[in-house]
Enzyme design. Structure first.
Site, PDB file in Angstrom:
ATOM      1  N   CYS A   4       0.997  -1.257   0.136  1.00  0.00           N
ATOM      2  CA  CYS A   4      -0.029   0.000   0.138  1.00  0.00           C
ATOM      3  C   CYS A   4       1.041   1.232  -0.225  1.00  0.00           C
ATOM      4  O   CYS A   4       1.572   1.384   0.739  1.00  0.00           O
ATOM      5  CB  CYS A   4      -0.710   0.098   1.122  1.00  0.00           C
ATOM      6  N   CYS A   7       0.466   3.295   3.100  1.00  0.00           N
ATOM      7  CA  CYS A   7       1.087   2.933   4.304  1.00  0.00           C
ATOM      8  C   CYS A   7       2.536   3.177   4.237  1.00  0.00           C
ATOM      9  O   CYS A   7       3.408   3.586   5.196  1.00  0.00           O
ATOM     10  CB  CYS A   7       0.747   1.394   4.297  1.00  0.00           C
ATOM     11  N   ASP A  30      -0.428  16.093  -3.018  1.00  0.00           N
ATOM     12  CA  ASP A  30      -0.693  15.191  -4.065  1.00  0.00           C
ATOM     13  C   ASP A  30       0.384  15.383  -5.138  1.00  0.00           C
ATOM     14  O   ASP A  30       0.740  16.536  -5.575  1.00  0.00           O
ATOM     15  CB  ASP A  30      -2.023  15.427  -4.860  1.00  0.00           C
ATOM     16  N   HIS A  46      -4.782   1.655   8.035  1.00  0.00           N
ATOM     17  CA  HIS A  46      -5.196   1.277   6.757  1.00  0.00           C
ATOM     18  C   HIS A  46      -6.577   0.871   6.403  1.00  0.00           C
ATOM     19  O   HIS A  46      -7.002  -0.097   7.425  1.00  0.00           O
ATOM     20  CB  HIS A  46      -4.438   0.151   6.313  1.00  0.00           C
ATOM     21  N   ASN A  87     -13.054   9.527  -3.448  1.00  0.00           N
ATOM     22  CA  ASN A  87     -13.538   8.663  -4.456  1.00  0.00           C
ATOM     23  C   ASN A  87     -13.701   7.206  -3.957  1.00  0.00           C
ATOM     24  O   ASN A  87     -12.595   6.829  -3.207  1.00  0.00           O
ATOM     25  CB  ASN A  87     -12.466   8.267  -5.593  1.00  0.00           C
ATOM     26  N   GLY A  93     -13.098   5.974  -9.935  1.00  0.00           N
ATOM     27  CA  GLY A  93     -11.768   6.618  -9.866  1.00  0.00           C
ATOM     28  C   GLY A  93     -10.852   6.661  -9.014  1.00  0.00           C
ATOM     29  O   GLY A  93      -9.837   7.032  -8.881  1.00  0.00           O
ATOM     30  N   HIS A  98      -6.508   2.994  -0.010  1.00  0.00           N
ATOM     31  CA  HIS A  98      -6.291   3.314   1.583  1.00  0.00           C
ATOM     32  C   HIS A  98      -6.816   4.826   1.425  1.00  0.00           C
ATOM     33  O   HIS A  98      -6.374   5.619   0.868  1.00  0.00           O
ATOM     34  CB  HIS A  98      -4.784   3.674   1.618  1.00  0.00           C
ATOM     35  N   HIS A 100      -8.578   8.274   1.424  1.00  0.00           N
ATOM     36  CA  HIS A 100      -7.768   9.650   1.621  1.00  0.00           C
ATOM     37  C   HIS A 100      -8.927  10.630   0.966  1.00  0.00           C
ATOM     38  O   HIS A 100      -9.776  10.245   0.202  1.00  0.00           O
ATOM     39  CB  HIS A 100      -6.679   9.467   0.574  1.00  0.00           C
ATOM     40  N   HIS A 102      -9.445  14.099  -0.686  1.00  0.00           N
ATOM     41  CA  HIS A 102      -8.731  15.174  -1.471  1.00  0.00           C
ATOM     42  C   HIS A 102      -9.292  16.504  -0.924  1.00  0.00           C
ATOM     43  O   HIS A 102     -10.374  16.732  -1.039  1.00  0.00           O
ATOM     44  CB  HIS A 102      -9.301  14.990  -2.934  1.00  0.00           C
TER      45      HIS A 102
END
Ligand code: AMP
Ligand code: ZN
Length: 107
Positions: A4, A7, A30, A46, A87, A93, A98, A100, A102
């Site tokens: 991952c 991770c 990003d 995770h 997403n 998409g 893991h 997140h 945006h």
């Protein structure tokens, strides 16, 4: 979690441009920004997708904290407005499994 990438970032095995870190959450830029400001707010735990959140494990509070980290970062950077996005699933998409958030903004 093996293989991952987030991770690995959390464990310091991959580089990242961190803008925030505490005991449960990390935020970094990003690598392929889709807006002038594009940050990722990531729990250290995770969890593959939003569909895997478990309120019995305190994930409700964790997602709440991620939102507050986003709010605080937006204020620090002095953003006039911003979008927060998850997403969920390949068809929407999601490429990193893991979770997140945006944070996207023009400034
Ligand atoms: P998603 O499509 O929601 O899974 O978004 C994954 C995001 O992670 C994309 O915007 C990628 O540009 C970003 N990303 C992938 N690898 C890295 C990395 N090593 N460091 C920072 N961001 C990354
Ligand atoms: Zn992970």
């Amino acid at each position: 979690m093996e293989d991952c990438i987030f991770c690995k970032i959390i464990d310091g095995e991959l580089p990242s441009e961190n803008v925030f870190e505490n005991d449960t959450i990390i935020a970094f830029k990003d690598i392929n920004p889709q807006a002038t400001h594009h940050l990722l707010i990531v729990p250290k735990k995770h969890i593959s997708t939003i569909n895997d959140l478990n309120e019995n494990e305190g994930d409700d509070a964790l997602v709440g904290k991620m939102t507050l980290v986003a709010k605080n970062l937006a204020r620090e950077i002095n953003l006039s407005g911003y979008k927060l996005q998850f997403n969920v699933g390949k068809s929407a998409g999601q490429v990193v499994f893991h979770i997140h958030m945006h944070l996207l903004s023009k400034g």
